[in-house]
Write a protein that holds these residues in place. Structure first.
Motif, PDB file in Angstrom:
ATOM      1  N   UNK A   1       0.853  -1.174   0.000  1.00 22.97           N
ATOM      2  CA  UNK A   1       0.000   0.000   0.000  1.00 22.97           C
ATOM      3  C   UNK A   1       0.896   1.232   0.000  1.00 22.97           C
ATOM      4  N   UNK A   2       0.960   1.913  -1.169  1.00 20.47           N
ATOM      5  CA  UNK A   2       1.899   3.012  -1.332  1.00 20.47           C
ATOM      6  C   UNK A   2       3.028   2.557  -2.230  1.00 20.47           C
ATOM      7  N   UNK A   3       3.168   3.167  -3.399  1.00 22.21           N
ATOM      8  CA  UNK A   3       4.093   2.665  -4.422  1.00 22.21           C
ATOM      9  C   UNK A   3       5.192   3.675  -4.744  1.00 22.21           C
ATOM     10  N   UNK A   4       5.669   4.366  -3.715  1.00 23.79           N
ATOM     11  CA  UNK A   4       6.736   5.340  -3.911  1.00 23.79           C
ATOM     12  C   UNK A   4       8.105   4.739  -3.680  1.00 23.79           C
ATOM     13  N   UNK A   5       9.046   5.557  -3.188  1.00 24.52           N
ATOM     14  CA  UNK A   5      10.428   5.118  -3.027  1.00 24.52           C
ATOM     15  C   UNK A   5      10.562   3.996  -1.998  1.00 24.52           C
ATOM     16  N   UNK A   6       9.743   4.014  -0.952  1.00 21.83           N
ATOM     17  CA  UNK A   6       9.806   2.928   0.036  1.00 21.83           C
ATOM     18  C   UNK A   6       9.382   1.608  -0.587  1.00 21.83           C
ATOM     19  N   UNK A   7       8.394   1.649  -1.491  1.00 21.36           N
ATOM     20  CA  UNK A   7       7.984   0.437  -2.179  1.00 21.36           C
ATOM     21  C   UNK A   7       9.124  -0.164  -2.978  1.00 21.36           C
ATOM     22  N   UNK A   8       9.880   0.675  -3.645  1.00 20.33           N
ATOM     23  CA  UNK A   8      11.037   0.187  -4.401  1.00 20.33           C
ATOM     24  C   UNK A   8      12.073  -0.458  -3.482  1.00 20.33           C
ATOM     25  N   UNK A   9      12.288   0.149  -2.320  1.00 21.17           N
ATOM     26  CA  UNK A   9      13.255  -0.412  -1.383  1.00 21.17           C
ATOM     27  C   UNK A   9      12.816  -1.799  -0.920  1.00 21.17           C
ATOM     28  N   UNK A  10      11.556  -1.957  -0.528  1.00 24.11           N
ATOM     29  CA  UNK A  10      11.068  -3.254  -0.061  1.00 24.11           C
ATOM     30  C   UNK A  10      11.138  -4.300  -1.166  1.00 24.11           C
ATOM     31  N   UNK A  11      10.733  -3.928  -2.367  1.00 25.29           N
ATOM     32  CA  UNK A  11      10.733  -4.900  -3.459  1.00 25.29           C
ATOM     33  C   UNK A  11      12.145  -5.241  -3.898  1.00 25.29           C
ATOM     34  N   UNK A  12      13.041  -4.276  -3.855  1.00 29.25           N
ATOM     35  CA  UNK A  12      14.434  -4.565  -4.200  1.00 29.25           C
ATOM     36  C   UNK A  12      15.032  -5.552  -3.202  1.00 29.25           C
ATOM     37  N   UNK A  13      14.740  -5.361  -1.934  1.00 29.09           N
ATOM     38  CA  UNK A  13      15.244  -6.291  -0.922  1.00 29.09           C
ATOM     39  C   UNK A  13      14.632  -7.676  -1.084  1.00 29.09           C
ATOM     40  N   UNK A  14      13.366  -7.744  -1.507  1.00 30.71           N
ATOM     41  CA  UNK A  14      12.706  -9.042  -1.645  1.00 30.71           C
ATOM     42  C   UNK A  14      13.304  -9.862  -2.783  1.00 30.71           C
ATOM     43  N   UNK A  15      14.074  -9.235  -3.651  1.00 36.53           N
ATOM     44  CA  UNK A  15      14.726  -9.954  -4.753  1.00 36.53           C
ATOM     45  C   UNK A  15      16.044 -10.586  -4.314  1.00 36.53           C
ATOM     46  N   UNK A  16      16.440 -10.407  -3.064  1.00 38.77           N
ATOM     47  CA  UNK A  16      17.748 -10.863  -2.596  1.00 38.77           C
ATOM     48  C   UNK A  16      17.611 -12.022  -1.613  1.00 38.77           C
ATOM     49  N   UNK A  17      16.971 -13.086  -2.058  1.00 38.31           N
ATOM     50  CA  UNK A  17      16.866 -14.290  -1.247  1.00 38.31           C
ATOM     51  C   UNK A  17      15.756 -14.272  -0.222  1.00 38.31           C
ATOM     52  N   UNK A  18      14.831 -13.355  -0.349  1.00 37.54           N
ATOM     53  CA  UNK A  18      13.701 -13.244   0.575  1.00 37.54           C
ATOM     54  C   UNK A  18      12.574 -14.177   0.117  1.00 37.54           C
ATOM     55  N   UNK A  19      11.821 -14.735   1.059  1.00 35.53           N
ATOM     56  CA  UNK A  19      10.771 -15.694   0.717  1.00 35.53           C
ATOM     57  C   UNK A  19       9.422 -15.042   0.438  1.00 35.53           C
ATOM     58  N   UNK A  20       9.324 -13.720   0.592  1.00 33.47           N
ATOM     59  CA  UNK A  20       8.031 -13.058   0.435  1.00 33.47           C
ATOM     60  C   UNK A  20       7.585 -13.075  -1.020  1.00 33.47           C
ATOM     61  N   UNK A  21       6.274 -13.182  -1.216  1.00 35.09           N
ATOM     62  CA  UNK A  21       5.694 -13.105  -2.556  1.00 35.09           C
ATOM     63  C   UNK A  21       4.673 -11.978  -2.559  1.00 35.09           C
ATOM     64  N   UNK A  22       5.000 -10.896  -3.229  1.00 34.22           N
ATOM     65  CA  UNK A  22       4.090  -9.762  -3.334  1.00 34.22           C
ATOM     66  C   UNK A  22       3.128 -10.019  -4.496  1.00 34.22           C
ATOM     67  N   UNK A  23       1.833  -9.933  -4.222  1.00 33.68           N
ATOM     68  CA  UNK A  23       0.829 -10.255  -5.243  1.00 33.68           C
ATOM     69  C   UNK A  23       0.179  -9.022  -5.841  1.00 33.68           C
ATOM     70  N   UNK A  24       0.346  -7.867  -5.217  1.00 30.43           N
ATOM     71  CA  UNK A  24      -0.276  -6.648  -5.745  1.00 30.43           C
ATOM     72  C   UNK A  24       0.387  -5.442  -5.115  1.00 30.43           C
ATOM     73  N   UNK A  25       0.349  -4.322  -5.833  1.00 32.27           N
ATOM     74  CA  UNK A  25       0.773  -3.055  -5.247  1.00 32.27           C
ATOM     75  C   UNK A  25      -0.272  -2.003  -5.597  1.00 32.27           C
ATOM     76  N   UNK A  26      -0.484  -1.087  -4.659  1.00 28.88           N
ATOM     77  CA  UNK A  26      -1.558  -0.111  -4.811  1.00 28.88           C
ATOM     78  C   UNK A  26      -1.045   1.281  -4.481  1.00 28.88           C
TER      79      UNK A  26
END
Length: 354
Positions: free
Chosen positions: A1-26
């Motif tokens: 929820x919220x697709x600004x710079x913080x969203x990029x940070x979280x998603x970038x980290x999730x690409x580095x061996x994280x098990x989270x699966x993001x299904x949507x962004x708003x």
């Protein structure tokens, strides 16, 4: 929820061996949500209302602006979703406490950043403290000196507004780490000021008038006895002070910046004059992932999660109390407390290598 710079940070980290699966962004700005989804391969970009109605979403990560964390968090919980909030938990303790009360009534979890205290460096420090490596801890210090946001951020006004300033923006990293290491806080004393300088937007050139202090100093007494100092500034471009130090009857630990959550740990035993590096233990996880991962595992296992709403509310209370002390000139006793979060288990090295 919220697709600004913080969203990029979280998603970038999730690409580095994280098990989270993001299904949507708003986002309220549909184009911004679509751009973020395309950049990181998220299958769906949608409105906030659509996100909350989506049955595929179990946990909503609230990355909206800090002043909106309270009411957006309530919407998430009313929609029946678990909530993981970016720091601070809410603009003030009243709203934060209301979030936790609503979650309890609805049988939902609330987690909150920062989770950097669950990284390898600070989890190693936690193990050292718990093992008695320092003897009895009696003091700590934390120092943050940042170049002014108007010199490096394209939209700096928010950093000088409600639920912001250096204490609310950077303080959670340091205070959460200290509570993890030393336990909850009993009382605080604070002083604050606004540095005498002009601040302008890099894009518009508009003058920015801070509504919160830009330089804050606090003394924090923990319920277990130690006393810590916190010096935090948006107007000091550099410092030679270490980010964090812990002092005990047997020695001192110098810790890395908890904003990043990684870096070397240095130790100096009583009677020595040289620092030695302490090897990191095989524990801890990737920041912006491990806190949410642990909350998901805790939901499945029926145990408390570590980056909890109770911990975040207590840290929010510390920050609000420091500002109240600065405004009144009086020492302030905390209204909240929390359990010291359990350390992460040390991973088996052979299993980790596989």
């Amino acid at each position: 929820m919220g697709s600004g710079s913080a969203g990029r940070l979280y998603l970038r980290q999730s690409c580095q061996g994280c098990s989270l699966r993001y299904v949507a962004c708003a986002d309220v700005d549909g184009a911004r949500a679509e751009a973020l989804a395309e950049e990181y391969g998220i299958s769906r970009a949608c409105s906030p209302e659509e996100l909350l109605a989506d049955p595929a979403v179990d946990v909503v990560v609230n990355l909206t602006p800090a002043p909106e964390h309270g009411w957006v968090g309530r919407q998430v919980l009313w929609a029946g979703k678990h909530l993981y909030a970016e720091k601070p938990l809410a603009p003030d303790v009243r709203q934060g406490a209301a979030l936790l009360a609503l979650a309890r009534r609805r049988g939902l979890r609330v987690g909150c950043a920062p989770d950097t205290f669950l990284g390898p460096a600070l989890q190693t420090a936690r193990g050292l403290v718990d093992s008695g490596y320092l003897g009895t801890p009696f003091a700590a210090s934390a120092t943050v000196a940042m170049p002014p946001p108007d010199t490096w951020h394209p939209r700096p006004a928010a950093f000088y507004g409600t639920a912001a300033g250096p204490l609310f923006d950077m303080g959670p990293y340091y205070l959460t780490a200290l509570v993890s290491l030393l336990g909850p806080v009993a009382r605080v004393a604070g002083m604050a000021t606004v540095a005498p300088r002009e601040r302008r937007s890099m894009i518009t050139g508009d003058l920015i008038e801070p509504v919160v202090p830009t330089q804050e100093i606090g003394v924090v007494e923990f319920a277990s006895g130690p006393v810590a100092t916190l010096c935090i500034s948006f107007d000091a471009p550099a410092t030679a002070a270490p980010p964090m130090e812990l002092h005990g009857t047997l020695g001192t630990l110098r810790l890395p910046d908890p904003n990043a959550g990684s870096g070397p740990i240095l130790a100096c035993a009583r009677g020595d004059s040289e620092w030695t590096e302490v090897p990191a233990a095989a524990t801890g996880g990737q920041s912006r992932c491990i806190g949410i991962e642990d909350m998901g595992a805790a939901i499945r296992e029926g145990r408390p999660h570590r980056a909890s709403g109770d911990l975040a509310l207590h840290v929010l209370d510390v920050m609000e109390s420091l500002r109240r002390s600065a405004a009144t000139g009086r020492m302030v006793h905390l209204r909240t407390t929390c359990a010291r979060p359990e350390p992460l288990p040390v991973a088996d090295l052979a299993e980790r290598r596989r």
